[in-house]
Design a protein around this motif. Structure first.
Motif, PDB file in Angstrom:
ATOM      1  N   LYS A  94       5.269 -11.434   6.615  1.00 59.80           N
ATOM      2  CA  LYS A  94       4.194 -11.182   5.644  1.00 59.80           C
ATOM      3  C   LYS A  94       2.838 -11.239   6.338  1.00 59.80           C
ATOM      4  O   LYS A  94       2.561 -12.157   7.104  1.00 59.80           O
ATOM      5  CB  LYS A  94       4.235 -12.214   4.517  1.00 59.80           C
ATOM      6  CG  LYS A  94       5.447 -12.103   3.637  1.00 59.80           C
ATOM      7  CD  LYS A  94       5.393 -13.143   2.531  1.00 59.80           C
ATOM      8  CE  LYS A  94       6.627 -13.052   1.651  1.00 59.80           C
ATOM      9  NZ  LYS A  94       6.615 -14.089   0.607  1.00 59.80           N
ATOM     10  N   THR A  96      -1.391 -10.465   5.259  1.00 61.42           N
ATOM     11  CA  THR A  96      -2.394 -10.103   4.253  1.00 61.42           C
ATOM     12  C   THR A  96      -3.649  -9.645   4.988  1.00 61.42           C
ATOM     13  O   THR A  96      -4.210 -10.394   5.793  1.00 61.42           O
ATOM     14  CB  THR A  96      -2.721 -11.301   3.331  1.00 61.42           C
ATOM     15  OG1 THR A  96      -1.512 -11.700   2.678  1.00 61.42           O
ATOM     16  CG2 THR A  96      -3.749 -10.919   2.283  1.00 61.42           C
ATOM     17  N   SER A 130      -1.371  -6.687   0.828  1.00 62.94           N
ATOM     18  CA  SER A 130      -0.294  -7.628   1.125  1.00 62.94           C
ATOM     19  C   SER A 130       0.904  -6.855   1.636  1.00 62.94           C
ATOM     20  O   SER A 130       1.435  -5.991   0.935  1.00 62.94           O
ATOM     21  CB  SER A 130       0.083  -8.424  -0.121  1.00 62.94           C
ATOM     22  OG  SER A 130      -1.003  -9.220  -0.531  1.00 62.94           O
ATOM     23  N   LYS A 132       4.810  -6.972   3.627  1.00 61.98           N
ATOM     24  CA  LYS A 132       5.958  -7.835   3.895  1.00 61.98           C
ATOM     25  C   LYS A 132       6.967  -7.059   4.722  1.00 61.98           C
ATOM     26  O   LYS A 132       6.913  -5.835   4.816  1.00 61.98           O
ATOM     27  CB  LYS A 132       6.575  -8.346   2.599  1.00 61.98           C
ATOM     28  CG  LYS A 132       7.095  -7.268   1.678  1.00 61.98           C
ATOM     29  CD  LYS A 132       7.659  -7.873   0.414  1.00 61.98           C
ATOM     30  CE  LYS A 132       8.206  -6.771  -0.484  1.00 61.98           C
ATOM     31  NZ  LYS A 132       8.833  -7.309  -1.666  1.00 61.98           N
TER      32      LYS A 132
END
Length: 181
Positions: A94, A96, A130, A132
């Motif tokens: 992940k 951001t 975001s 992932k």
């Protein structure tokens, strides 16, 4: 014979300059002609009269054009987080990405995130992306502000980020022969 013809032609060209006449019609419009008209006056030109055309150089930032009002907004766009060459440790992959934009994004404009030169996700109006399941390693991110017609309005410089993702493949634990301790 040729010499006298050449001299006579040169002599006539010196005196062959046409006189220009100027007059105003009944509607107040100004006219010019090479033939004298009633109430016209001869126009005298200065010896330094020349046509001088100055071309405007195109602006360095071609992203803004006068005929497209939606592209008149000049955005200042940068990646606020993560920092340049920052290492992110996340086993789920992940990341951001947060952008800083001023002035605020117009409703007709969107932000697009590129990872390693490829668009990631859908265009959005939020400056927070975001992600992932990103593979570990080095990645380069760029955020672009884009108009509805696809025209790029602003772009961030590339931001290099490292993702550290420890992958552990667990195999069965070996047991002693016979299964008894």
């Amino acid at each position: 014979m040729r010499l006298s013809l050449t001299i006579s032609l040169l002599f006539f060209t010196l005196f062959a300059q046409a006189t220009v006449y100027k007059w105003v019609d009944k509607d107040g419009k100004i006219h010019y002609s090479d033939k004298p008209i009633e109430n016209s006056e001869a126009v005298e030109f200065k010896s330094n009269t020349q046509n001088q055309i100055k071309l405007q150089m195109p602006k360095a930032n071609a992203s803004a054009s006068n005929d497209d009002p939606e592209s008149l907004t000049q955005y200042n766009l940068s990646i606020a987080s993560p920092a340049e060459e920052e290492t992110i440790r996340d086993n789920e992959g992940k990341i951001t990405i947060m952008a800083r934009i001023s002035p605020d994004l117009d409703t007709k404009h969107v932000l697009v995130l590129l990872m390693d030169g490829v668009v990631v996700g859908t265009p959005q109006t939020s400056p927070i992306f975001s992600l992932k399941d990103i593979d570990r390693g080095e990645h380069s991110f760029v955020i672009k502000a884009v108009a509805q017609n696809g025209k790029q309005l602003a772009s961030t410089p590339p931001r290099k980020i490292y993702l550290h993702r420890a992958i552990i493949s667990r195999q069965g634990t070996p047991t002693p022969f016979g299964g008894v301790n």
